[in-house]
Design a protein around this motif. Structure first.
Motif, PDB file in Angstrom:
ATOM      1  N   VAL A   5     -13.224  10.660   1.565  1.00 49.75           N
ATOM      2  CA  VAL A   5     -13.599  10.326   2.938  1.00 49.75           C
ATOM      3  C   VAL A   5     -13.220   8.877   3.245  1.00 49.75           C
ATOM      4  N   ILE A   6     -13.524   7.966   2.336  1.00 51.62           N
ATOM      5  CA  ILE A   6     -13.187   6.546   2.528  1.00 51.62           C
ATOM      6  C   ILE A   6     -11.672   6.364   2.566  1.00 51.62           C
ATOM      7  N   LEU A   7     -10.937   7.031   1.675  1.00 51.18           N
ATOM      8  CA  LEU A   7      -9.479   6.906   1.625  1.00 51.18           C
ATOM      9  C   LEU A   7      -8.841   7.388   2.925  1.00 51.18           C
ATOM     10  N   PHE A   8      -9.230   8.557   3.399  1.00 51.83           N
ATOM     11  CA  PHE A   8      -8.611   9.092   4.615  1.00 51.83           C
ATOM     12  C   PHE A   8      -8.981   8.270   5.843  1.00 51.83           C
ATOM     13  N   ASN A   9     -10.182   7.729   5.879  1.00 50.60           N
ATOM     14  CA  ASN A   9     -10.587   6.860   6.982  1.00 50.60           C
ATOM     15  C   ASN A   9      -9.730   5.580   6.975  1.00 50.60           C
ATOM     16  N   GLY A  10      -9.498   5.022   5.792  1.00 46.47           N
ATOM     17  CA  GLY A  10      -8.648   3.830   5.684  1.00 46.47           C
ATOM     18  C   GLY A  10      -7.207   4.111   6.068  1.00 46.47           C
ATOM     19  N   MET A  11      -6.693   5.258   5.647  1.00 42.02           N
ATOM     20  CA  MET A  11      -5.313   5.631   5.999  1.00 42.02           C
ATOM     21  C   MET A  11      -5.173   5.812   7.505  1.00 42.02           C
ATOM     22  N   GLU A  12      -6.184   6.372   8.131  1.00 38.75           N
ATOM     23  CA  GLU A  12      -6.155   6.556   9.584  1.00 38.75           C
ATOM     24  C   GLU A  12      -6.165   5.198  10.295  1.00 38.75           C
ATOM     25  N   SER A  13      -6.936   4.255   9.782  1.00 37.15           N
ATOM     26  CA  SER A  13      -6.980   2.917  10.389  1.00 37.15           C
ATOM     27  C   SER A  13      -5.639   2.208  10.250  1.00 37.15           C
ATOM     28  N   ILE A  14      -5.008   2.321   9.097  1.00 35.99           N
ATOM     29  CA  ILE A  14      -3.694   1.701   8.886  1.00 35.99           C
ATOM     30  C   ILE A  14      -2.659   2.336   9.810  1.00 35.99           C
ATOM     31  N   SER A  15      -2.715   3.652   9.954  1.00 35.17           N
ATOM     32  CA  SER A  15      -1.782   4.347  10.848  1.00 35.17           C
ATOM     33  C   SER A  15      -1.981   3.903  12.295  1.00 35.17           C
TER      34      SER A  15
END
Length: 177
Positions: free
Chosen positions: A35-45
């Motif tokens: 959950v933390i990883l995908f949230n971070g990837m979405e923010s970077i995108s």
């Protein structure tokens, strides 16, 4: 008898094995971590997407870099030759040049229009012959501080401005003294 019955109760209890405990903890850490990883990837995108809307010319301001290779004050004239090297990653266009005598803050050349392009990893010579001096670079007033031969050689601050708004500055003395 009470002692015997308490021993039987302890034997009937079962504990979670170490393997099962590790599997449960691994499942919890994996789910929270994903959950933390995908949230971070979405923010970077989202940040990268926002950057794509900025004007490319404004992004290229930071890619511009010039080096003064040589400044030559031509003897017996009021001309200056400035050799520049483009070490940036974009083409640069010099728009104006300003020259200031440092000791007395006299403006020798004020925003002289040049409009010369310098390709990437190329050098370019800019010749300024539009400077209006009352004499030549050999004259005491331009060669020495306060026009006095017993004082040090004058220093000049040369500033270049590019069409993207960057400026580059160096300090030079007549005849490399």
């Amino acid at each position: 008898m009470r002692n015997d019955s308490s021993k039987l109760l302890l034997k009937n209890r079962r504990a979670v094995s170490q393997i099962m405990g590790s599997v449960v903890l691994l499942g919890i850490v994996t789910s929270v971590g994903s959950v933390i990883l995908f949230n971070g990837m979405e923010s970077i995108s989202a940040f990268t997407y926002d950057l794509s809307f900025h004007e490319k010319s404004k992004n290229q301001i930071h890619l511009e870099d010039l080096i003064f290779e040589n400044v030559r004050f031509e003897p017996n004239t009021d001309n200056i030759e400035i050799d520049l090297l483009n070490i940036g990653t974009v083409e640069s266009t010099i728009s104006t040049v300003t020259i200031l005598k440092i000791d007395n803050q006299e403006i020798i050349a004020n925003w002289v229009d040049v409009n010369q392009s310098i390709q990437i990893k190329e050098n370019q010579r800019i010749t300024l012959d539009e400077i209006i001096l009352t004499g030549t670079w050999n004259d005491d007033c331009y060669y020495y501080v306060d026009c006095n031969p017993t004082k040090a050689v004058a220093k000049y601050k040369i500033s270049l401005t590019t069409t993207r708004g960057n400026f580059f500055t160096t300090i030079a003395s007549p005849f490399n003294t």
